[in-house]
Design a protein around this motif. Sequence first.
Motif, short mmCIF file in Angstrom:
data_model
loop_
_atom_site.label_atom_id
_atom_site.label_comp_id
_atom_site.label_asym_id
_atom_site.label_seq_id
_atom_site.Cartn_x
_atom_site.Cartn_y
_atom_site.Cartn_z
N TRP A 1 0.79 -1.23 0.00
CA TRP A 1 0.00 0.00 0.00
C TRP A 1 0.83 1.29 0.00
CZ3 TRP A 1 -4.74 -0.94 3.74
CH2 TRP A 1 -5.61 -1.87 3.13
N LEU B 1 -1.02 4.07 -2.07
CA LEU B 1 -1.96 4.94 -1.36
C LEU B 1 -1.23 6.16 -0.81
CD1 LEU B 1 -3.92 2.18 0.60
CD2 LEU B 1 -4.58 3.29 -1.53
N HIS C 1 -2.03 8.34 1.41
CA HIS C 1 -2.13 8.62 2.84
C HIS C 1 -1.39 7.60 3.69
CE1 HIS C 1 -5.35 5.63 2.42
NE2 HIS C 1 -5.28 5.45 3.72
N SER D 1 0.21 6.64 8.85
CA SER D 1 -0.59 7.28 7.81
C SER D 1 -0.80 8.76 8.14
CB SER D 1 -1.93 6.58 7.64
OG SER D 1 -2.68 6.63 8.85
N ILE E 1 -7.01 13.28 7.54
CA ILE E 1 -7.53 14.35 6.69
C ILE E 1 -7.12 15.73 7.17
CG2 ILE E 1 -9.51 13.05 5.85
CD1 ILE E 1 -11.23 14.43 7.93
N GLN F 1 -13.16 8.79 4.05
CA GLN F 1 -12.26 9.20 2.98
C GLN F 1 -11.09 8.24 2.83
OE1 GLN F 1 -11.05 13.30 2.74
NE2 GLN F 1 -12.98 14.05 3.61
N ALA F 2 -10.55 7.76 3.96
CA ALA F 2 -9.44 6.80 3.89
C ALA F 2 -9.90 5.51 3.22
CB ALA F 2 -8.89 6.53 5.27
N LEU G 1 -12.47 5.08 1.11
CA LEU G 1 -12.74 5.31 -0.30
C LEU G 1 -11.45 5.43 -1.10
CD1 LEU G 1 -15.79 7.75 -0.15
CD2 LEU G 1 -15.74 5.46 -1.19
N SER G 2 -10.42 6.01 -0.49
CA SER G 2 -9.12 6.09 -1.17
C SER G 2 -8.59 4.70 -1.49
CB SER G 2 -8.12 6.86 -0.31
OG SER G 2 -6.84 6.88 -0.91
N VAL G 3 -8.71 3.78 -0.52
CA VAL G 3 -8.27 2.41 -0.76
C VAL G 3 -9.09 1.78 -1.88
CG1 VAL G 3 -8.06 0.11 0.25
CG2 VAL G 3 -7.47 2.11 1.62
N ARG H 1 -10.75 3.21 -4.39
CA ARG H 1 -10.45 3.80 -5.70
C ARG H 1 -9.11 3.32 -6.24
NH1 ARG H 1 -12.50 9.12 -3.01
NH2 ARG H 1 -14.71 9.13 -3.62
N HIS H 2 -8.13 3.19 -5.37
CA HIS H 2 -6.84 2.71 -5.84
C HIS H 2 -6.89 1.21 -6.15
CE1 HIS H 2 -5.39 6.60 -4.38
NE2 HIS H 2 -4.33 6.39 -5.14
#
Length: 314
Positions: A180, A184, A186, A206, A209, A294-295, A297-299, A301-302
């Motif tokens: 990761w 990622l 973050h 990490s 936000i 948000q964290a 969703l970031s995972v 999306r990636h």
Amino acid sequence: MSDAQVHRTVHDVIAAAPAGVLYGMIADATQWPLFFPPVVHVEQLDFDGTRERLRMWATTGDQVKSWVSRRRLDVERLRVEFTQELTAAPVTSMSGVWTVEPMGNRSRVTLEHAFTVDGDDPGAVRWMEEVTRANSRAQLDRLAAPWANLDETVMSFEDSVRIKGPAELIFDFLYRAADWPGHLPHVKELALAEEEPGVQVLSMGSISIDGSSQNTESVRICFPAAGRIVYKQTLTSPLLAAHTGEWAVDPDESGVTVTARHMVLLREDAVEEVLGEGADLATARRHIRDALGQAGLSVLRHATQYAAGAVRVL
């Protein structure tokens, strides 16, 4: 019949909560990871309303152990009996009982264990006594905590994305968390150990936000055939008393739904310290929803980008 010596322990606590509330928390073992620090994950295998079988994962000292337990729930007597069907070494048998006794506005909760160990090895007996004492105290002390704002301190939520790509590749991205930091933004650093297949211990640094750095540690239980990874943070951010979650990959005819689920127990006494003077539980709930959402969703999306890129390479 085995001649191994049976070792017994008894621990109790006086809790400032109604007996029915405490019995309910003990009876619903699937929620234990949120309330009991040693418990990582519980899968209910069978349940007929009175008798059930559970697969449980928990930290025992610095190890993660798993076993299958049979339980009998007696709501009238506020009593839950348990016997481990499949034990984890060095234990060869384990049974016990939870009992809740009403005491006016308070309740006494008693947790009893009876166990044997392989060869009755003195070192193994001492280790089990220490682990049983530590885990029992952790569970009972949590039951004794004030639960006046339970509805406000517990929250659960999830986010999903639709992906057109192979479910296997998406799960692979979620499973290979050690990679990761390269994917990622973050996640700055991550160490992963997997001494037993499907049981991962993670330590992660990490960026949240608000730009602050935080370190967390987690245990993850992976179910590749079901497309699921469940986890519990054993070292949380300061605002959380507990954080459990799940990554779920669900394919269908038109694509894949990938979901990040979270359940948290807020640390009410840390709200103002972390978020500033005047912050309340409502503020903390919004903050946690935004930060974890948000964290997650970031995972997701990636994971989509990873799957798409892998398909192009193929």
